[in-house]
Scaffold this motif. Structure first.
Motif, mmCIF file in Angstrom:
data_model
loop_
_atom_site.group_PDB
_atom_site.id
_atom_site.type_symbol
_atom_site.label_atom_id
_atom_site.label_comp_id
_atom_site.label_asym_id
_atom_site.label_seq_id
_atom_site.Cartn_x
_atom_site.Cartn_y
_atom_site.Cartn_z
ATOM 1 N N GLY A 203 -2.781 15.595 -4.895
ATOM 2 C CA GLY A 203 -3.360 16.373 -3.790
ATOM 3 C C GLY A 203 -4.211 15.482 -2.910
ATOM 4 N N GLU A 204 -4.318 15.903 -1.663
ATOM 5 C CA GLU A 204 -4.977 15.060 -0.672
ATOM 6 C C GLU A 204 -6.465 14.857 -0.959
ATOM 7 N N ARG A 205 -7.116 15.988 -1.282
ATOM 8 C CA ARG A 205 -8.567 15.949 -1.426
ATOM 9 C C ARG A 205 -8.976 15.097 -2.627
ATOM 10 N N SER A 206 -8.300 15.355 -3.768
ATOM 11 C CA SER A 206 -8.708 14.625 -4.957
ATOM 12 C C SER A 206 -8.363 13.146 -4.837
ATOM 13 N N SER A 207 -7.336 12.813 -4.055
ATOM 14 C CA SER A 207 -7.046 11.385 -3.928
ATOM 15 C C SER A 207 -8.127 10.692 -3.123
ATOM 16 N N GLU A 208 -8.609 11.365 -2.087
ATOM 17 C CA GLU A 208 -9.687 10.762 -1.298
ATOM 18 C C GLU A 208 -10.918 10.552 -2.173
ATOM 19 N N GLU A 209 -11.207 11.580 -2.979
ATOM 20 C CA GLU A 209 -12.364 11.468 -3.866
ATOM 21 C C GLU A 209 -12.167 10.339 -4.869
ATOM 22 N N ALA A 210 -10.941 10.266 -5.409
ATOM 23 C CA ALA A 210 -10.666 9.232 -6.407
ATOM 24 C C ALA A 210 -10.856 7.838 -5.808
ATOM 25 N N ILE A 211 -10.368 7.677 -4.588
ATOM 26 C CA ILE A 211 -10.497 6.369 -3.939
ATOM 27 C C ILE A 211 -11.976 6.030 -3.771
ATOM 28 N N TRP A 212 -12.730 7.018 -3.306
ATOM 29 C CA TRP A 212 -14.136 6.712 -3.041
ATOM 30 C C TRP A 212 -14.934 6.534 -4.298
ATOM 31 N N ALA B 214 -3.453 -8.166 -5.902
ATOM 32 C CA ALA B 214 -4.413 -7.085 -6.080
ATOM 33 C C ALA B 214 -3.891 -6.051 -7.067
ATOM 34 N N LYS B 215 -4.841 -5.353 -7.686
ATOM 35 C CA LYS B 215 -4.461 -4.237 -8.542
ATOM 36 C C LYS B 215 -3.911 -3.113 -7.660
ATOM 37 N N ILE C 97 -10.889 -3.051 -0.081
ATOM 38 C CA ILE C 97 -9.778 -2.233 -0.557
ATOM 39 C C ILE C 97 -8.688 -2.119 0.511
ATOM 40 N N GLY C 98 -7.480 -1.912 0.042
ATOM 41 C CA GLY C 98 -6.366 -1.701 0.960
ATOM 42 C C GLY C 98 -5.809 -0.309 0.748
ATOM 43 N N ILE C 99 -5.358 0.310 1.810
ATOM 44 C CA ILE C 99 -4.773 1.642 1.698
ATOM 45 C C ILE C 99 -3.391 1.627 2.340
ATOM 46 N N LEU C 100 -2.404 2.063 1.585
ATOM 47 C CA LEU C 100 -1.050 2.209 2.143
ATOM 48 C C LEU C 100 -0.746 3.694 2.214
ATOM 49 N N ARG C 101 -0.677 4.201 3.437
ATOM 50 C CA ARG C 101 -0.460 5.635 3.625
ATOM 51 C C ARG C 101 1.016 5.925 3.851
ATOM 52 N N THR C 102 1.435 7.121 3.419
ATOM 53 C CA THR C 102 2.812 7.545 3.721
ATOM 54 C C THR C 102 2.778 8.876 4.474
ATOM 55 N N LYS C 103 3.036 9.996 3.759
ATOM 56 C CA LYS C 103 3.273 11.247 4.484
ATOM 57 C C LYS C 103 2.024 11.966 4.966
ATOM 58 N N HIS C 104 0.999 12.061 4.109
ATOM 59 C CA HIS C 104 -0.082 12.997 4.423
ATOM 60 C C HIS C 104 -1.445 12.372 4.651
ATOM 61 N N TRP C 105 -1.750 11.286 4.012
ATOM 62 C CA TRP C 105 -3.093 10.737 4.169
ATOM 63 C C TRP C 105 -3.338 10.422 5.630
ATOM 64 N N LYS C 106 -4.583 10.696 6.020
ATOM 65 C CA LYS C 106 -4.928 10.371 7.410
ATOM 66 C C LYS C 106 -5.520 8.974 7.443
ATOM 67 N N ASN D 203 -6.544 -10.470 0.991
ATOM 68 C CA ASN D 203 -7.338 -10.642 -0.217
ATOM 69 C C ASN D 203 -8.083 -9.406 -0.671
ATOM 70 N N VAL D 204 -7.466 -8.247 -0.536
ATOM 71 C CA VAL D 204 -8.136 -7.037 -1.018
ATOM 72 C C VAL D 204 -8.165 -7.053 -2.547
ATOM 73 N N ASP D 205 -9.165 -6.378 -3.118
ATOM 74 C CA ASP D 205 -9.279 -6.344 -4.577
ATOM 75 C C ASP D 205 -8.356 -5.290 -5.166
ATOM 76 N N ILE D 206 -8.142 -4.245 -4.400
ATOM 77 C CA ILE D 206 -7.386 -3.115 -4.948
ATOM 78 C C ILE D 206 -6.607 -2.431 -3.828
#
Ligand code: TXA
Ligand code: MG
Length: 475
Positions: free
Chosen positions: A325-334, A315-316, A345-354, A441-444
């Motif tokens: 920043g938290e907010r803009s990353s959520e927006e970017a993902i969506w 996957a990419k 899609i796959g999400i790998l979270r570390t410190k702050h993302w909920k 098999n996530v795309d991203i």
């Protein structure tokens, strides 16, 4: 005996010294290191650096598996996979060209990317540094960094070795002209990389094989390094005969590679030993970074492996730097996910993302019926198109799946994995997380980056992620 995903049952002793033609089945052999026998220390230090030996418990299957693997290392040209404290390695006798070539073949590794030589004692390392030919030895003595006849290990490394070996540190050493190492190990360079692994299983294997072991990470070239025997099987099934299974690796990212022969000394790859830990050692206060993360353009790679695609799942990978920043990353993902018609899609979270998964769902047992209807877990008000988020399936402990339906009937599958918050936890689960999302098999894959630091594993984590990522979100 251990069968994994249809892996054939196998008995120790049968076909153990692998001939040139090998089976197409790869066997995983579980080794419990506490069962293999007794370690004896005979040197004054009572440590692995000096003289030590192992007395195998002949009745223990773990010891028999280890002996078989050691015998294969000595006699076969098919490499053997084994765990170290960093990642699994793919080992071969470093003194035999045909065996070393077996590594490049199994991994499909470019021939100009040199291998790390793994040793089990300083005596073994010293024997590799002493030229076979005494005339060459004398001519080398005027070289400041070539060590002395009594100790050919260059002085600059003495404290590092005392402090970090056995452990996740690889040092570059001068390769003598009449080297005992096969030329394929160094890919033609005048130096070789050496490390003494801390894994007892790894040390015991090298000791029993009684040869230095060349070993890169045991992944197929370009893929994330393996931190479990199953990861190795996934990449190399049918290409090798044996995988020694010692459980998951404790550190999870590879060793730090340092070059003390250059002035000032350089870190060629960040890894299990941190930059600050190195700076505390005499002669290493001014150690410089000899690698560049974001872009390697304009810099001739000092470590040849640096120029290749690395750590990349299918996957990419989109790395979201913490500055986003938290907010803009959520927006970017969506906005990315809605715009680009990805299905999964796959999400790998570390410190702050909920987690995108509501707590109720993530703790739901898999035999319970999935909750349905609109679940307001994603707070972003810009997602007007979202009709419902339908958790369809909660997987095992590591990944959780959600299915999101948009008003125009488009479905989006989300796989969510929390890697942990501490750098040590993130390092340990990083490659497994990337691999797990690939299996789904996530795309991203969106990864939450962490702030770079010199104190712990963060530099290694961000280095691997920047190499895996094709796209970075930094604003
Ligand atoms: O933790 C580790 O280091 C693992 C375990 C198995 O020990 N091994 C590992 O090997 O990561 P590999 O081959 O995946 O990475 C070795 C790195 C490469 O970037 C290679 O270019 C560099 O070490 N290297 C090896 N010998 C070198 C040399 N003579 N000069 C410069 N770089 C070298
Ligand atoms: Mg590697």
């Amino acid at each position: 005996m251990y069968n994994v995903r249809g892996v054939r049952k196998w008995s120790v002793g049968v076909n153990s010294s692998a001939p040139a033609s090998r089976s197409t089945q790869t066997r995983i052999l579980p080794v419990e290191v506490s069962r293999i026998g007794k370690f004896h220390f005979t040197g004054t230090d009572q440590s692995f650096l000096e003289d030590w030996d192992i007395e195998l418990d002949k009745a223990a299957p773990s010891a028999a598996y280890l002996s078989t693997a050691a015998e294969n290392l000595r006699n076969s040209d098919v490499p053997v996979a084994f765990p170290t404290e960093t990642v699994y390695g793919l080992g071969a006798d470093a003194t035999r060209s045909s065996a070393v070539l077996g590594i490049y073949k199994a991994k499909q590794r470019p021939a100009d990317n040199p291998l790390i030589v793994h040793v089990c004692s300083l005596a073994q390392l010293r024997s590799l540094l002493r030229p076979q030919n005494r005339l060459i030895a004398t001519s080398l003595e005027h070289l400041k960094l070539s060590g002395t006849d009594s100790d050919p290990i260059p002085q600059i490394y003495h404290t590092l070795i005392r402090k970090f070996w056995p452990g996740p540190l690889t040092i570059l050493l001068p390769n003598p002209e009449s080297s005992a190492l096969a030329s394929e190990v160094t890919a033609g360079l005048p130096t070789f990389g050496a490390r003494m692994p801390a894994s007892l299983l790894g040390l015991a294997l090298i000791k029993l094989a009684n040869v230095p072991i060349a070993a890169p990470s045991a992944n197929a070239s370009t893929k994330p390094s393996p931190t479990t025997a199953e990861h190795v099987l996934h990449d190399l099934n049918g290409r090798i005969d044996l995988i020694l299974d010692g459980g998951p690796c404790n550190i999870g990212v590879e060793s730090t590679v340092v070059d003390g022969l250059s002035s000032p000394p350089l870190i060629l790859r960040p890894g299990g030993v941190s930059i600050d830990q190195l700076r505390e050692c005499p002669g290493w206060e001014d150690v410089q970074l000899g690698y560049k993360d974001a872009s390697e353009q304009g810099m001739a790679p000092k470590a040849p492996g640096m120029k290749y695609k690395h750590y990349s799942p299918k996957a990419k990978v989109v790395l979201v730097e913490p500055s986003a920043g938290e907010r803009s990353s959520e927006e970017a993902i969506w906005s990315y996910s809605t715009r680009s018609r990805v299905k999964s899609i796959g999400i790998l979270r570390t410190k702050h993302w909920k987690s995108v998964v509501p707590e109720k769902v993530s703790t739901r047992r898999s035999d319970q019926k999935p909750a349905t209807g609109a679940v307001n877990v994603i707070t972003n008000p810009s997602i007007k198109l979202l009709r419902s988020i339908q958790p369809t399936f909660t997987q095992d402990t590591s990944a959780t799946q959600l299915e999101v339906r948009f008003s125009f009937q488009r479905k989006l599958e989300i796989w969510d994995i929390g890697l942990g918050q501490d750098p040590e936890d993130i390092a340990r689960s990083l490659f497994a997380g990337l691999r797990e999302l690939d299996l789904r098999n996530v795309d991203i894959i969106f990864v939450e980056g962490i702030h770079d630091g010199d104190r712990d594993a963060t530099a290694a984590i961000m280095n691997r992620l920047r190499k895996a990522a094709e796209v970075e979100i930094t604003t």
